[in-house]
Design an enzyme around this catalytic site. Structure first.
Site, PDB file in Angstrom:
ATOM      1  N   CYS A 166       0.804  -1.227   0.000  1.00 11.14           N
ATOM      2  CA  CYS A 166       0.000   0.000   0.000  1.00 11.14           C
ATOM      3  C   CYS A 166       0.833   1.272   0.000  1.00 11.14           C
ATOM      4  O   CYS A 166       0.280   2.375  -0.018  1.00 11.14           O
ATOM      5  CB  CYS A 166      -0.938  -0.019   1.204  1.00 11.14           C
ATOM      6  SG  CYS A 166      -1.936  -1.519   1.263  1.00 11.14           S
ATOM      7  N   HIS A 306      -2.821   7.866   6.281  1.00 13.68           N
ATOM      8  CA  HIS A 306      -2.986   6.535   5.690  1.00 13.68           C
ATOM      9  C   HIS A 306      -4.364   6.017   6.090  1.00 13.68           C
ATOM     10  O   HIS A 306      -5.096   5.504   5.241  1.00 13.68           O
ATOM     11  CB  HIS A 306      -1.871   5.609   6.159  1.00 13.68           C
ATOM     12  CG  HIS A 306      -1.907   4.259   5.519  1.00 13.68           C
ATOM     13  ND1 HIS A 306      -1.842   4.089   4.157  1.00 13.68           N
ATOM     14  CD2 HIS A 306      -2.027   3.010   6.050  1.00 13.68           C
ATOM     15  CE1 HIS A 306      -1.902   2.792   3.872  1.00 13.68           C
ATOM     16  NE2 HIS A 306      -2.017   2.121   4.997  1.00 13.68           N
ATOM     17  N   GLU A 317      -0.895   5.087  13.684  1.00 14.55           N
ATOM     18  CA  GLU A 317      -0.575   6.304  12.944  1.00 14.55           C
ATOM     19  C   GLU A 317      -0.703   7.535  13.837  1.00 14.55           C
ATOM     20  O   GLU A 317       0.106   8.461  13.756  1.00 14.55           O
ATOM     21  CB  GLU A 317      -1.476   6.446  11.718  1.00 14.55           C
ATOM     22  CG  GLU A 317      -1.080   7.618  10.833  1.00 14.55           C
ATOM     23  CD  GLU A 317      -1.770   7.641   9.489  1.00 14.55           C
ATOM     24  OE1 GLU A 317      -1.402   8.478   8.639  1.00 14.55           O
ATOM     25  OE2 GLU A 317      -2.691   6.820   9.272  1.00 14.55           O
ATOM     26  N   LYS A 338      -9.771   7.773   2.602  1.00 19.49           N
ATOM     27  CA  LYS A 338     -10.197   6.391   2.401  1.00 19.49           C
ATOM     28  C   LYS A 338     -11.605   6.159   2.948  1.00 19.49           C
ATOM     29  O   LYS A 338     -12.247   5.163   2.597  1.00 19.49           O
ATOM     30  CB  LYS A 338      -9.215   5.426   3.065  1.00 19.49           C
ATOM     31  CG  LYS A 338      -7.853   5.334   2.390  1.00 19.49           C
ATOM     32  CD  LYS A 338      -6.984   4.278   3.061  1.00 19.49           C
ATOM     33  CE  LYS A 338      -5.621   4.144   2.378  1.00 19.49           C
ATOM     34  NZ  LYS A 338      -4.720   5.263   2.673  1.00 19.49           N
ATOM     35  N   HIS A 343      -9.846   1.730   0.263  1.00 23.20           N
ATOM     36  CA  HIS A 343      -8.389   1.599   0.236  1.00 23.20           C
ATOM     37  C   HIS A 343      -7.956   1.091  -1.130  1.00 23.20           C
ATOM     38  O   HIS A 343      -8.220  -0.051  -1.488  1.00 23.20           O
ATOM     39  CB  HIS A 343      -7.953   0.642   1.336  1.00 23.20           C
ATOM     40  CG  HIS A 343      -6.479   0.608   1.568  1.00 23.20           C
ATOM     41  ND1 HIS A 343      -5.568   1.316   0.806  1.00 23.20           N
ATOM     42  CD2 HIS A 343      -5.728  -0.073   2.495  1.00 23.20           C
ATOM     43  CE1 HIS A 343      -4.346   1.077   1.239  1.00 23.20           C
ATOM     44  NE2 HIS A 343      -4.420   0.246   2.258  1.00 23.20           N
ATOM     45  N   PHE A 402       1.807  -3.432   3.917  1.00 20.36           N
ATOM     46  CA  PHE A 402       2.189  -4.754   4.412  1.00 20.36           C
ATOM     47  C   PHE A 402       3.674  -4.982   4.129  1.00 20.36           C
ATOM     48  O   PHE A 402       4.195  -4.593   3.078  1.00 20.36           O
ATOM     49  CB  PHE A 402       1.383  -5.840   3.700  1.00 20.36           C
ATOM     50  CG  PHE A 402      -0.022  -6.024   4.218  1.00 20.36           C
ATOM     51  CD1 PHE A 402      -0.556  -5.204   5.196  1.00 20.36           C
ATOM     52  CD2 PHE A 402      -0.816  -7.054   3.720  1.00 20.36           C
ATOM     53  CE1 PHE A 402      -1.853  -5.393   5.669  1.00 20.36           C
ATOM     54  CE2 PHE A 402      -2.110  -7.250   4.182  1.00 20.36           C
ATOM     55  CZ  PHE A 402      -2.631  -6.421   5.154  1.00 20.36           C
TER      56      PHE A 402
END
Length: 415
Positions: A166, A306, A317, A338, A343, A402
């Site tokens: 991502c 994010h 975050e 998002k 996402h 990831f």
């Protein structure tokens, strides 16, 4: 920040998204707080734990890609080509009138041609190896977004794809910035593209319990920083920036949307899918971007988070932002778009860089929708529910993937 190095500006944007297939439609729906989530229409998701996503709607490659060529491209390449075409048009660029040896493309994709992979695997199992398309490999591999754009427009500068889950789109933009600063190109198309709303990808994320299961109310399912968040919502599309060195942009009278001035990257070195709980990796990426840009903490007014709507990720975050900004964190605006787009995985960093650039240009901060019951552990200003009209001088865009990949982009308004 190094002295006397080349400055880089955003001069064009291109978008294919669940809430609009061009920049203006996308921005209008974004600031209006419109969700792109709904039941999956591309295949029968009956029996899946999650049966909804943020699909791209009403999309066509007509007028951009020849039909014959389009059949030899995966959907993620379709999205990338259309977004790149828009970015060039909005920047007023005709590639044939430029030095195409110095016009490059870096586009990220976390997964690449997943739809092609699944359909060709089915052909192999049901009809035998002779029925696998000879175009299977060049349709599937993740570098083909960048490759096809370069072929279509004859762009012979630096060309490659980034693959970092991502963070792929943000890494692509950051690496394009480095190439421009190094003098390896004058113009770059950079961003990300993804098209993984497919049976296998949905099953994989669903079985990993990464997705929201709010099947009865998809538009309210993506709820970053909310106490009741239960996972992310899959999205798809492409977000692209047209980047130019200052000298090149000013020489041709290009529109200067904002300056791309900093890039920070780091690794958590912690876990396959979970972020480090102390937020150290994300914090290091933000600090590096700020140092690279030469931006003081007090000058940053906005962060495009994010913010995936996962229980752990959102909280980490917040911890990272507080670690970097200290007391200044409470004065920041920090929204997760998002909540509307879902996402976009490897395309998220590209699309959210477009959002950040437009925020600086237009003086409107997009909202975080569905933030109805704030998580006590997530106690910053997330611009809940409604967009906010406010000039922003400097902003960050965060992307974490990831594998522990972290990338932060720093931008500032043109003054």
């Amino acid at each position: 920040m190094a002295e006397n190095r080349l400055r880089v500006f955003v001069t064009g944007t291109g978008v294919v998204s669940p809430i609009g297939n061009d920049t203006e439609e996308f921005w209008s729906n974004l600031v209006a707080g419109k969700s792109g989530a709904g039941p999956i229409t591309r295949f029968d998701a009956t029996g899946y734990g999650t049966r909804f996503a943020c699909e791209v709607k009403g999309f066509t490659t007509e007028g951009v890609v020849d039909r014959k060529d389009a059949k030899r491209m995966d959907r993620f390449v379709h999205y990338a080509v259309v977004a790149c075409d828009e970015a060039m048009k909005r920047a007023g660029i005709d590639p044939e009138k430029l030095d195409r040896d110095r016009f490059g493309v870096v586009l990220g994709s976390g997964i690449g041609g997943m739809e092609t992979f699944e359909t060709q695997h089915t052909a192999l199992l049901q009809r035998g190896q002779d029925r696998v398309s000879p175009f299977f490999i060049p349709m599937m591999i993740s570098d083909m977004a960048a490759g096809q754009v370069s072929i279509l427009y004859g762009l012979r500068g630096p060309n490659f794809g980034t693959v970092s889950a991502c963070a792929s789109g943000a890494h692509a933009i950051g690496e394009a910035l480095r190439l421009l600063r190094a003098g390896d190109a004058d113009v770059m198309l950079a961003g990300g593209s993804e098209a993984t709303i497919t049976p296998m990808a949905l099953a994989g994320f669903s079985n990993a319990r990464a997705l929201s299961t709010r099947n009865d109310d998809p538009p309210r399912a993506s709820r970053p920083f909310d106490r009741d968040r239960d996972g992310f919502v899959m999205g798809e599309g492409s977000g692209v920036l047209l980047l130019e060195t200052e000298e090149h942009a000013r020489r041709r009278g290009a529109p200067l949307l904002c300056e791309l001035c900093g890039y920070g990257a780091s690794a958590d070195a912690f876990h396959l899918t979970a972020p480090a709980e102390d937020g150290n990796g994300a914090a290091r990426a933000m600090r590096r971007a700020l140092d690279d840009a030469g931006i003081a903490l007090e000058h940053v007014q906005y962060i495009n988070a994010h913010g995936t709507s996962t229980p752990t990720g959102d909280q980490v975050e917040v911890v990272a932002v507080k670690s970097v900004f200290g007391a200044q964190a409470s004065r920041l605006m920090m929204s997760s778009t998002k909540s509307m787009t879902g996402h976009l995985l490897g395309a998220a960093g590209g699309l959210e860089a477009v959002v950040t650039a437009l925020t600086l240009l237009r003086g409107v901060v997009p909202p975080t929708i569905n933030l109805e019951n704030p998580d006590p552990q997530c106690d910053l200003d997330f611009v809940p529910s409604q967009a906010r009209t406010q000039r922003v001088r400097a902003a960050l865009s965060n992307s974490f993937g990831f594998g522990g990949h972290n990338a932060t982009l720093a931008m500032r308004a043109v003054t």
